[in-house]
Design a protein around this motif. Structure first.
Motif, short mmCIF file in Angstrom:
data_model
loop_
_atom_site.label_atom_id
_atom_site.label_comp_id
_atom_site.label_asym_id
_atom_site.label_seq_id
_atom_site.Cartn_x
_atom_site.Cartn_y
_atom_site.Cartn_z
N THR A 25 -9.81 6.76 -0.74
CA THR A 25 -8.78 6.42 -1.75
C THR A 25 -9.41 6.03 -2.86
N ILE B 135 -4.34 6.94 -0.03
CA ILE B 135 -4.28 5.64 -0.29
C ILE B 135 -4.07 6.14 -2.05
N LEU C 125 -3.24 0.16 -3.48
CA LEU C 125 -3.53 -1.04 -2.44
C LEU C 125 -3.42 -1.70 -3.56
N ALA D 297 0.81 -1.25 -0.26
CA ALA D 297 0.47 -0.48 0.14
C ALA D 297 0.93 1.19 0.53
#
Length: 235
Positions: free
Chosen positions: A121, A85, A88, A67
């Motif tokens: 994310t 993020i 991932l 990640a």
């Protein structure tokens, strides 16, 4: 299987997983060359950036997931600090085994440590399974992205996978929405601060790992124990 924040000496071993993640991206060859010769230099440059962290998951000391996260401070387009993020990814052979959940656990701890109130994310592949994974952890749509409260994510990750009552989850989310609509500050679960939640999560993680190690040692001792020479066989 363990997940942790990576160190500089891990970067070489991260490259094969990063290439696989690039190959899995929906952006295609127009923007991404999985075998880019500059990937090593780009990874090291990203790793050295301020407020960036690389989190890795390992199985038998082999990296199987990663990640890339970045802390975003309050700015013209955000009134709160959050953790974003960038990517991932878990390799195909180790999916549906808790690797993604372990990575997200470490992401939530990093977010709490840097006082990020949200984890944000944009799904890397856009696959339906990825969307289900995020939804199961409480991420909700925010434009083209997904967003979750750090405190709520840490609490969700404390529960066994698939073991939390959906009704309780719905009540928690309803309360959170009502507080936001009234302009009230977020209330961390059980009155704890994000740092306290991060400390508790890491203590629980260490205890789980120690318990797993002890169990493996006991099993190993049982399997390798030699039969007693005085034992009598019964036919």
């Amino acid at each position: 299987m363990t997940a942790r924040v990576a160190h500089a000496e891990d970067l070489e071993a991260v490259l094969p997983v990063l290439r696989a993640a690039r190959a899995d991206s929906p952006l295609g060859v127009q923007l991404i060359n999985p075998d880019s010769g500059a990937l090593n230099e780009l990874l090291r440059a990203w790793f050295g950036m301020e407020n960036s962290s690389l989190i890795i998951a390992e199985v038998d000391e082999t990296i199987v997931g990663l990640a890339l996260v970045q802390q975003i401070d309050v700015n013209l387009f955000s009134d709160i600090a959050y953790l974003h993020i960038e990517a991932l990814y878990v390799d195909n052979e180790h999916r549906r085994r808790g690797v993604g959940r372990a990575l997200m656990h470490q992401i939530a701890v990093v977010a709490a440590r840097c006082a990020g109130e949200r984890v944000v994310t944009m799904p890397l592949t856009g696959a339906r399974s990825e969307q289900r994974f995020l939804s199961g952890l409480g991420f909700i749509p925010a434009g083209s992205r997904r967003i979750a409260e750090t405190a709520a994510l840490l609490r969700r990750l404390e529960q066994p996978a698939g073991g939390r009552d959906k009704r309780v989850r719905g009540i928690d989310e309803l309360i959170a929405r009502r507080r936001r609509s009234r302009g009230l500050p977020e209330t961390p679960p059980r009155g704890l601060s994000l740092v306290d939640l991060a400390d508790r999560a890491e203590r629980t993680d260490r205890a789980d790992q120690d318990g797993a190690s002890s169990s493996m040692q006991v099993n190993r001792d049982v399997h390798t124990r030699r039969p007693d020479s005085s034992a009598t066989a019964i036919s």
